[in-house]
Structures are given as C-alpha cells and as structure tokens.
Design an enzyme around this catalytic site. Sequence first.
Site, PDB file in Angstrom:
ATOM      1  N   ASP A  10       0.853  -1.180   0.000  1.00 34.68           N
ATOM      2  CA  ASP A  10       0.000   0.000   0.000  1.00 34.68           C
ATOM      3  C   ASP A  10       0.892   1.234   0.000  1.00 34.68           C
ATOM      4  OD1 ASP A  10      -2.470   1.525   0.324  1.00 34.68           O
ATOM      5  OD2 ASP A  10      -1.842   1.848   2.387  1.00 34.68           O
ATOM      6  N   GLY A  43      -2.460   9.546  -3.711  1.00 33.72           N
ATOM      7  CA  GLY A  43      -3.651   9.986  -4.426  1.00 33.72           C
ATOM      8  C   GLY A  43      -3.486  11.230  -5.263  1.00 33.72           C
ATOM      9  N   CYS A  74      -4.386  -1.255  -2.076  1.00 32.38           N
ATOM     10  CA  CYS A  74      -4.473   0.199  -2.250  1.00 32.38           C
ATOM     11  C   CYS A  74      -5.338   0.472  -3.470  1.00 32.38           C
ATOM     12  CB  CYS A  74      -3.071   0.786  -2.455  1.00 32.38           C
ATOM     13  SG  CYS A  74      -3.044   2.549  -2.846  1.00 32.38           S
ATOM     14  N   THR A  76      -5.809   3.323  -5.005  1.00 34.37           N
ATOM     15  CA  THR A  76      -5.133   4.212  -5.949  1.00 34.37           C
ATOM     16  C   THR A  76      -4.231   3.422  -6.889  1.00 34.37           C
ATOM     17  OG1 THR A  76      -5.193   6.069  -4.396  1.00 34.37           O
ATOM     18  CG2 THR A  76      -3.550   6.160  -6.155  1.00 34.37           C
TER      19      THR A  76
END
Length: 284
Positions: A10, A43, A74, A76
């Site tokens: 992540d 992000g 994750c 994103t």
Amino acid sequence: MDNRNVGFFDSGLGGLTCIIHMLKNLPNEGITYFGDTARTPYGSKSIDNIQSFSLQIAEFLVRHKNVKMLVIACNTISSTAMEYLQMKYPEIPIIGITEPAAQRIAAQSSEGERIGIIGTQATVASNMYENLMYAVNPELEIFSKACPMFVPFIEEGIINSPIMREVIKLYLDPLVYEDKISTLILGCTHYPLIADQIKKEYPHLKIIDPAEIIMPSISEMLEANDIMADSSRKTDKFYASDLSDNFVYMVRNIFEIEGMRDSLNEIELEAVDLDTLEYCGNGE
C-alpha cells in the site's frame, strides 16, 4: 501447495486494514507487507510516479522477498497500476482491491440503489469503480467524492478528534444530504480506520469495506494457482519506507485486535530504503 508468504502493499499504513480480514479468513497464510510511508499519500501523484513507486515495491516483494502472490491493498494503485504490474510480473498472480470489490458490491446491490464512493483523487479520477459497477448493474445511482485530506490525517494518527469530524462532514455532507446516498463504499484502504467516526455521524448509512469483500477472490486465486499454504502460518513480515511510530503501533494493534498476542513475537518489523534495498533499522 506453497508455504511462501503472500505479499501485500500500500502507499502507507492503510493497507494494514486488509491484514485484519486476511488473518480472519486465511489464518494459515503468511503475510509480507510493505507500506510506502515515506512517500504517502499517492492519491495526488501522477500516474507515472504511482507506477514507478509500485514497480519498486513489487520488485522488492517478488525478487527480494520471494512472495508467491501480490495483493495490491491500495485502491489508488489498483486503479492506475495493476495492469502495468501484471505485465511486468506475469509469473505470479496479482490481484488489486478495486476490480473484485466493485464487481461483488454491484452484484449484491439493488437496482436504483444510491451509492457513494469516496477515495483519493487518483482513484476517483480513474472512474474505475463506476465503470466496473455499471457493467454489472447499470441501474445503480453512483456518486463519487475525492477526500484528499483523509489519508495524511490518518497517517499522522489524527482519527478520534474534532478536526477529523469536521473534515468528515466537509466531504460527506453533500453525498448524504444532497445526493441522498444510502450506501457508502470506502474506496481507500485507509478509510476503514475512520469508519466508526463516519458511522457515528451518519448512523443510517450502510458502510462497505472493499478489503473485506475481496477475501473470497484472494482465496479463489490461491486455489486456482495451487499455492494455498498447507501448514501453520509462518512469520509475518512488515516493511515500511519510513518505520514511523504510528506504523509500528498499527501493526501490533492489528494482532492485539485479533486476539493473537502470542503471534507478536513472530512479527518482523523493518524499514527498507527501496532505492538501495538496504535495511535501515527495525522496530523492535
């Protein structure tokens, strides 16, 4: 059968929320986790940077830690780099959190259900959740909202505070009171860490954690590739690009929550510099 660890990664400590469900659902599987705490949040970064950082982490987990499978914990990264990583590492199974979660959620939702999705700027801009969900259930009403302040606050441990309450209201009031959503998808693995605060503010909302939803998909992928572990869980290993006090606390707290105090002695916590792949300390 394969007793090597499953690799999770992540942009920071948010993906640790996936580990809670992994311990519950696949207790025999060993875990190797990497959180890019030094470079979080992802992000607001460009897709090129996200892919570059993700490739560094995958290289560390696959080539240096010999994991048998990669789980992109994750949203994103799943939304912007999963296909890129699958192309780079065709020899091992790779699963992202977004696709299986979106498909399962859509299949379980009622026609016309008003669903809110919150995530990072990159996740929301990708429209991946909406596209996947509409493909399964085109009658849904979906509303998305980027919440860029959540991740840095959570990474700093600012969770149970009046400031977090105000930020929650800033982002979610329009979804709840203007768009009139009844269901909220936590489209970032950091967000379950503030789920209680969200529920306290909007008790009528149905809150969905995709990290829990994807566990059957992980199990299916392990079985399909004949790499399920056939013995007791091995040592769990947690790495970070910056071994912050909050990261160490979160790792240990997860095992405490799951009633696995005895397993704390079997956890390895280390910091690693991805640029040099040299270890630079430990959390013991």
